[in-house]
Scaffold this motif. Structure first.
Motif, PDB file in Angstrom:
ATOM      1  N   MET A  16      38.466  29.041  39.887  1.00 46.47           N
ATOM      2  CA  MET A  16      39.213  29.066  38.628  1.00 46.47           C
ATOM      3  C   MET A  16      38.804  30.269  37.785  1.00 46.47           C
ATOM      4  O   MET A  16      39.662  30.927  37.162  1.00 46.47           O
ATOM      5  N   ALA A  17      37.521  30.584  37.748  1.00 47.99           N
ATOM      6  CA  ALA A  17      37.058  31.732  36.966  1.00 47.99           C
ATOM      7  C   ALA A  17      37.665  33.028  37.489  1.00 47.99           C
ATOM      8  O   ALA A  17      38.087  33.899  36.715  1.00 47.99           O
ATOM      9  N   GLU A  18      37.728  33.160  38.807  1.00 46.33           N
ATOM     10  CA  GLU A  18      38.344  34.339  39.419  1.00 46.33           C
ATOM     11  C   GLU A  18      39.828  34.422  39.056  1.00 46.33           C
ATOM     12  O   GLU A  18      40.367  35.507  38.815  1.00 46.33           O
ATOM     13  N   THR A  19      40.477  33.263  39.022  1.00 42.66           N
ATOM     14  CA  THR A  19      41.903  33.215  38.697  1.00 42.66           C
ATOM     15  C   THR A  19      42.166  33.679  37.279  1.00 42.66           C
ATOM     16  O   THR A  19      42.986  34.574  37.034  1.00 42.66           O
ATOM     17  N   VAL A  20      41.472  33.065  36.342  1.00 43.33           N
ATOM     18  CA  VAL A  20      41.709  33.366  34.925  1.00 43.33           C
ATOM     19  C   VAL A  20      41.343  34.811  34.595  1.00 43.33           C
ATOM     20  O   VAL A  20      41.964  35.442  33.733  1.00 43.33           O
ATOM     21  N   ALA A  21      40.378  35.358  35.328  1.00 42.84           N
ATOM     22  CA  ALA A  21      40.004  36.758  35.118  1.00 42.84           C
ATOM     23  C   ALA A  21      41.176  37.697  35.380  1.00 42.84           C
ATOM     24  O   ALA A  21      41.241  38.797  34.824  1.00 42.84           O
ATOM     25  N   GLY A  22      42.116  37.257  36.208  1.00 42.83           N
ATOM     26  CA  GLY A  22      43.281  38.070  36.534  1.00 42.83           C
ATOM     27  C   GLY A  22      44.491  37.796  35.664  1.00 42.83           C
ATOM     28  O   GLY A  22      45.554  38.383  35.867  1.00 42.83           O
ATOM     29  N   ALA A  26      44.909  34.455  28.983  1.00 44.27           N
ATOM     30  CA  ALA A  26      43.899  33.398  29.011  1.00 44.27           C
ATOM     31  C   ALA A  26      42.550  33.991  29.397  1.00 44.27           C
ATOM     32  O   ALA A  26      42.476  35.045  30.025  1.00 44.27           O
ATOM     33  N   LYS A  27      41.486  33.298  29.016  1.00 45.39           N
ATOM     34  CA  LYS A  27      40.144  33.731  29.396  1.00 45.39           C
ATOM     35  C   LYS A  27      39.222  32.515  29.459  1.00 45.39           C
ATOM     36  O   LYS A  27      39.459  31.503  28.785  1.00 45.39           O
ATOM     37  N   ILE A  28      38.197  32.610  30.286  1.00 45.42           N
ATOM     38  CA  ILE A  28      37.180  31.573  30.319  1.00 45.42           C
ATOM     39  C   ILE A  28      36.217  31.847  29.168  1.00 45.42           C
ATOM     40  O   ILE A  28      35.558  32.882  29.112  1.00 45.42           O
ATOM     41  N   HIS A  29      36.134  30.912  28.248  1.00 52.15           N
ATOM     42  CA  HIS A  29      35.312  31.067  27.054  1.00 52.15           C
ATOM     43  C   HIS A  29      33.933  30.448  27.239  1.00 52.15           C
ATOM     44  O   HIS A  29      32.939  30.917  26.659  1.00 52.15           O
ATOM     45  N   GLY A  30      33.859  29.367  28.056  1.00 49.69           N
ATOM     46  CA  GLY A  30      32.586  28.695  28.229  1.00 49.69           C
ATOM     47  C   GLY A  30      32.444  28.055  29.596  1.00 49.69           C
ATOM     48  O   GLY A  30      33.425  27.640  30.203  1.00 49.69           O
ATOM     49  N   ILE A  31      31.215  27.991  30.087  1.00 50.23           N
ATOM     50  CA  ILE A  31      30.897  27.311  31.344  1.00 50.23           C
ATOM     51  C   ILE A  31      29.754  26.339  31.055  1.00 50.23           C
ATOM     52  O   ILE A  31      28.759  26.705  30.422  1.00 50.23           O
ATOM     53  N   GLU A  44      27.111  35.067  33.588  1.00 51.82           N
ATOM     54  CA  GLU A  44      26.843  36.489  33.818  1.00 51.82           C
ATOM     55  C   GLU A  44      27.747  37.051  34.905  1.00 51.82           C
ATOM     56  O   GLU A  44      28.299  38.154  34.762  1.00 51.82           O
ATOM     57  N   LYS A  45      27.929  36.290  35.970  1.00 51.79           N
ATOM     58  CA  LYS A  45      28.746  36.746  37.096  1.00 51.79           C
ATOM     59  C   LYS A  45      30.204  36.961  36.693  1.00 51.79           C
ATOM     60  O   LYS A  45      30.842  37.925  37.115  1.00 51.79           O
ATOM     61  N   TYR A  46      30.730  36.066  35.845  1.00 51.10           N
ATOM     62  CA  TYR A  46      32.152  36.131  35.490  1.00 51.10           C
ATOM     63  C   TYR A  46      32.391  36.592  34.049  1.00 51.10           C
ATOM     64  O   TYR A  46      33.499  36.455  33.537  1.00 51.10           O
ATOM     65  N   HIS A  47      31.364  37.138  33.419  1.00 52.28           N
ATOM     66  CA  HIS A  47      31.483  37.719  32.071  1.00 52.28           C
ATOM     67  C   HIS A  47      32.043  36.703  31.072  1.00 52.28           C
ATOM     68  O   HIS A  47      32.979  36.997  30.312  1.00 52.28           O
ATOM     69  N   ILE A  48      31.458  35.519  31.074  1.00 55.09           N
ATOM     70  CA  ILE A  48      31.880  34.434  30.189  1.00 55.09           C
ATOM     71  C   ILE A  48      30.985  34.437  28.950  1.00 55.09           C
ATOM     72  O   ILE A  48      29.757  34.474  29.059  1.00 55.09           O
ATOM     73  N   PRO A 270      56.248  34.713  45.796  1.00 61.16           N
ATOM     74  CA  PRO A 270      55.694  35.762  44.923  1.00 61.16           C
ATOM     75  C   PRO A 270      54.206  35.952  45.143  1.00 61.16           C
ATOM     76  O   PRO A 270      53.493  35.025  45.538  1.00 61.16           O
ATOM     77  N   GLU A 271      53.734  37.162  44.896  1.00 66.47           N
ATOM     78  CA  GLU A 271      52.297  37.416  44.984  1.00 66.47           C
ATOM     79  C   GLU A 271      51.583  36.609  43.904  1.00 66.47           C
ATOM     80  O   GLU A 271      52.122  36.373  42.825  1.00 66.47           O
ATOM     81  N   GLN A 272      50.381  36.163  44.215  1.00 65.60           N
ATOM     82  CA  GLN A 272      49.641  35.351  43.261  1.00 65.60           C
ATOM     83  C   GLN A 272      48.207  35.841  43.136  1.00 65.60           C
ATOM     84  O   GLN A 272      47.733  36.606  43.975  1.00 65.60           O
ATOM     85  N   ILE A 273      47.548  35.397  42.093  1.00 67.68           N
ATOM     86  CA  ILE A 273      46.133  35.729  41.921  1.00 67.68           C
ATOM     87  C   ILE A 273      45.331  34.905  42.931  1.00 67.68           C
ATOM     88  O   ILE A 273      44.658  35.442  43.797  1.00 67.68           O
ATOM     89  N   THR A 274      45.435  33.584  42.803  1.00 70.75           N
ATOM     90  CA  THR A 274      44.837  32.673  43.783  1.00 70.75           C
ATOM     91  C   THR A 274      45.754  31.483  44.058  1.00 70.75           C
ATOM     92  O   THR A 274      45.601  30.796  45.053  1.00 70.75           O
TER      93      THR A 274
END
Length: 326
Positions: A16-22, A26-31, A44-48, A270-274
Motif C-alpha cells: 500500500m505504501a508503494e501504491t500511494v507513493a505513486g 494522496a500520501k501516507i501520513h502515518g505508520i 524511513e523507507k517510505y518517507h512517511i 489500463p496501466e496501474q501502479i499496483t
C-alpha cells in the motif's frame, strides 16, 4: 492532500505504501506498529512523516483522513473498532473480519459514528470488473452458463495462513477471491453451495472445492489452496464461447474465445501502479462526497461474503480459537 495512516507494518502495508507513493492526491501520513523500531524503519523507507509505536496513538492524529488496516484477519475487527470509535474512516483488508458477527458489529458501529467503512478487496474496484461485465452483457459468448475460478499459492510457510489463532486457512486469504469473482459476475442470489475441504493438522483449511448454485440456474466451480501454485484463471463459459480472465487476484489480461477456441477479442487493461490504487481512489471519492460506504463493495455485500464463508467453515468443522470462547 488526502492523508492515510496504516495499521500494521508487514508486506501488505508495504504494498500500500508503494501504491500511494505513486499517487498525486494522496500520501501516507502515518505508520503504526506495536514495535516502534519497526514503525520507524518503515517510515524511513517510505518517507512517511509520522511513526507510532501504538495503534491507539495514531488513530488520535487529527490529520488522518483514512486508516488502512493491514494486520492479520484475526485482528481486523479489533483494529477497525479502534479506528471507528476515534471517528476515523476505515479501509480494512480482506477478509474483512474473522466472521460475519464481527462484520455486522463494525457496520452498525460505523453507521452510528458516521464514518466511512469499506473492505479492501481490490478486485472489486479494478477496471477489469467493468470490462468483464461489458463483455458478458454484449452477448459475445452468448448466454452465460457457468464459470470456473481458482487461486492457489504455496504459502504454507506463512504464519498468518497456517495458524488458527490468526484466523488462518486458504478460504479467508485465497478462497475469498474466488467467491468474490463469482458474486461480482453472477450476483448474490445463491440457492446452495456444495463444498469440501482438506484440513491441516492444526485444523485450518489447506485447500477447498466449492460449487455455488445460483437461483437463475448458473453455477460457479471454485477451488483454492495454500500449498500449491495454480494458474489463477477465471473463465466465464457461454453457449458461443468463453471469456478468460488471467489472474483473478489481479487481472492482467482478458481474452475472448469462440466455440472453436479461436481468439476473437482481447481487452487491454489500463496501466496501474499496483492495483491497490483503485480502492483508495474510491475511498477518497466517497469520503469527499459524504458517503459512508463503497459503491463497488457495499457493506451488505461484505457481510454476505462473510456469512458465506462462515457457513463453509461450519460445514468443514473449522473453528478459530477465539470463536470457541464465545
Amino acid at each position: 492532500m488526502f492523508k492515510i495512516g496504516i495499521i500494521g507494518a508487514g508486506g501488505i502495508a508495504e504494498h500500500m505504501a508503494e501504491t500511494v507513493a505513486g499517487m498525486k492526491n494522496a500520501k501516507i501520513h502515518g505508520i503504526a506498529s506495536r514495535d516502534i523500531f519497526k514503525a520507524n524503519a518503515f517510515a524511513e523507507k517510505y518517507h512517511i512523516p509520522r511513526a507510532f509505536g501504538s495503534y491507539e496513538d495514531m488513530v488520535k492524529d487529527p490529520e488522518l483522513d483514512l486508516v488502512y488496516i493491514a494486520t492479520p484477519h484475526s485482528h481486523h475487527a479489533e483494529h477497525a473498532e479502534l479506528c471507528i470509535r476515534n471517528k476515523k474512516n476505515v479501509l480494512c483488508e480482506k477478509a474483512f473480519t474473522m466472521n460475519a458477527a464481527q462484520a455486522k458489529k463494525l457496520v452498525a458501529l460505523a453507521k452510528k459514528n458516521k464514518v466511512y467503512l469499506a473492505e479492501a478487496i481490490w478486485t472489486r474496484y479494478m477496471p477489469s470488473r467493468a470490462a468483464v461485465t461489458k463483455l458478458m452483457d454484449s452477448g459475445i459468448i452468448g448466454e452465460v452458463r457457468y464459470l470456473t475460478a481458482n487461486l492457489s499459492y504455496s504459502m504454507a510457510n506463512k504464519e498468518r495462513i497456517v495458524k488458527p489463532e490468526l484466523a488462518g486457512g486458504a478460504l479467508l486469504d485465497l478462497g475469498v477471491y474466488c467467491l468474490n469473482f463469482a458474486f461480482m459476475f453472477f450476483g448474490n442470489k445463491v440457492a446452495k453451495i456444495d463444498s469440501s475441504a482438506k484440513l491441516s493438522k492444526k485444523g485450518v483449511d489447506e485447500n477447498e472445492s466449492m460449487t455455488v448454485y445460483f437461483k437463475d440456474g448458473r453455477v460457479a466451480y471454485l477451488t483454492s489452496a495454500m500449498n500449491a501454485r495454480s494458474d489463477r484463471k477465471g473463465i466465464i463459459w457461454g453457449e458461443k464461447g468463453y471469456i478468460v480472465v488471467e489472474n483473478i487476484n489481479n487481472p492482467n489480461a482478458i481474452n475472448v474465445y469462440n466455440a472453436e477456441d479461436k481468439l476473437i477479442k482481447s481487452v487491454k487493461l489500463p496501466e496501474q501502479i499496483t492495483g491497490y490504487e483503485y480502492q483508495i481512489i474510491e475511498a477518497m471519492k466517497m469520503i469527499k462526497a459524504g458517503k459512508l460506504e463503497s459503491e463497488s463493495m457495499p457493506l451488505s455485500e461484505t457481510v454476505f461474503v462473510m456469512q458465506t464463508m462462515d457457513k463453509l467453515r461450519k460445514d468443514w468443522g473449522v473453528v478459530f480459537p477465539q470463536e470457541k470462547k464465545l
